[in-house]
Write a protein that holds these residues in place. Sequence first.
Motif, short mmCIF file in Angstrom:
data_model
loop_
_atom_site.label_atom_id
_atom_site.label_comp_id
_atom_site.label_asym_id
_atom_site.label_seq_id
_atom_site.Cartn_x
_atom_site.Cartn_y
_atom_site.Cartn_z
N UNK A 1 0.86 -1.18 0.00
CA UNK A 1 0.00 0.00 0.00
C UNK A 1 0.90 1.22 0.00
N UNK A 2 0.61 2.15 -0.91
CA UNK A 2 1.40 3.37 -1.00
C UNK A 2 0.58 4.47 -1.64
N UNK A 3 1.21 5.60 -1.81
CA UNK A 3 0.52 6.71 -2.45
C UNK A 3 1.19 8.02 -2.15
N UNK A 4 0.45 9.08 -2.40
CA UNK A 4 0.91 10.44 -2.13
C UNK A 4 -0.27 11.21 -1.54
N UNK A 5 -0.19 12.52 -1.53
CA UNK A 5 -1.17 13.32 -0.80
C UNK A 5 -2.58 13.27 -1.36
N UNK A 6 -2.75 12.87 -2.62
CA UNK A 6 -4.10 12.91 -3.21
C UNK A 6 -4.63 11.58 -3.73
N UNK A 7 -3.85 10.50 -3.61
CA UNK A 7 -4.36 9.20 -4.05
C UNK A 7 -3.56 8.07 -3.44
N UNK A 8 -4.14 6.86 -3.52
CA UNK A 8 -3.49 5.67 -2.99
C UNK A 8 -3.45 4.57 -4.05
N UNK A 9 -2.49 3.68 -3.84
CA UNK A 9 -2.34 2.46 -4.63
C UNK A 9 -2.32 1.29 -3.65
N UNK A 10 -3.02 0.22 -4.00
CA UNK A 10 -2.97 -0.99 -3.19
C UNK A 10 -2.72 -2.17 -4.13
N UNK A 11 -1.86 -3.06 -3.73
CA UNK A 11 -1.67 -4.33 -4.40
C UNK A 11 -2.24 -5.38 -3.46
N UNK A 12 -3.30 -6.05 -3.90
CA UNK A 12 -3.99 -7.00 -3.03
C UNK A 12 -4.19 -8.34 -3.73
N UNK A 13 -4.25 -9.36 -2.92
CA UNK A 13 -4.60 -10.70 -3.40
C UNK A 13 -6.03 -10.98 -2.98
N UNK A 14 -6.89 -11.21 -3.96
CA UNK A 14 -8.30 -11.47 -3.69
C UNK A 14 -8.61 -12.96 -3.76
N UNK A 15 -9.75 -13.33 -3.25
CA UNK A 15 -10.25 -14.70 -3.33
C UNK A 15 -11.31 -14.76 -4.42
N UNK A 16 -11.60 -15.96 -4.87
CA UNK A 16 -12.62 -16.15 -5.91
C UNK A 16 -13.99 -15.66 -5.46
N UNK A 17 -14.22 -15.61 -4.16
CA UNK A 17 -15.52 -15.21 -3.64
C UNK A 17 -15.70 -13.69 -3.57
N UNK A 18 -14.62 -12.94 -3.77
CA UNK A 18 -14.74 -11.48 -3.72
C UNK A 18 -15.41 -10.94 -4.97
N UNK A 19 -16.27 -9.94 -4.77
CA UNK A 19 -16.80 -9.14 -5.87
C UNK A 19 -16.08 -7.82 -5.80
N UNK A 20 -15.36 -7.50 -6.85
CA UNK A 20 -14.48 -6.34 -6.84
C UNK A 20 -15.22 -5.06 -6.44
N UNK A 21 -16.38 -4.81 -7.01
CA UNK A 21 -17.09 -3.57 -6.69
C UNK A 21 -17.50 -3.52 -5.21
#
Length: 147
Positions: free
Chosen positions: A49-69
């Motif tokens: 997880x990183x970013x700057x003052x106005x936005x963020x970035x996340x690198x995540x590992x999801x499961x098949x059961x997750x709905x992205x939205x």
Amino acid sequence: MPSSYTCLNVHLVFSIKDRMPLIRAEWRERLYSYLGGIVKGLNAAPVAIGGVSDHVHLLVGLRATHRLDYFIRELKSSSSEWVHAELEKKFEWQKGYGAFSVSPTAMDQVKHYVLNQEAHHQRFTFKEEYSELLKLSGVEYDERYLW
């Protein structure tokens, strides 16, 4: 086949409403830790997880059961509530997000990219960065709706 196996790594990007630079350096790491806790609470894996003052970035590992939205809605709403209560009353995430699939062979590269946003944004604006992510991912977009 009796079991299902997935590898769902996603690079997420979202910014503050109106791109206001509200994520201050003195509490940025607390926000990242809180975001990581939400990701874990949603039964996913926070890789970076990183970013700057106005936005963020996340690198995540999801499961098949997750709905992205649903996942992102919960991530943004829970973190926004926490920031309101603890740090900054004016804070609000923008509507929308970027989500880009990441192959296992690119994980180290994307992790480095996410964790080094401060250096990256000394050379590139968010607009340049986000447009490039969309282009590299083959996402069609209308520039009128990015800013």
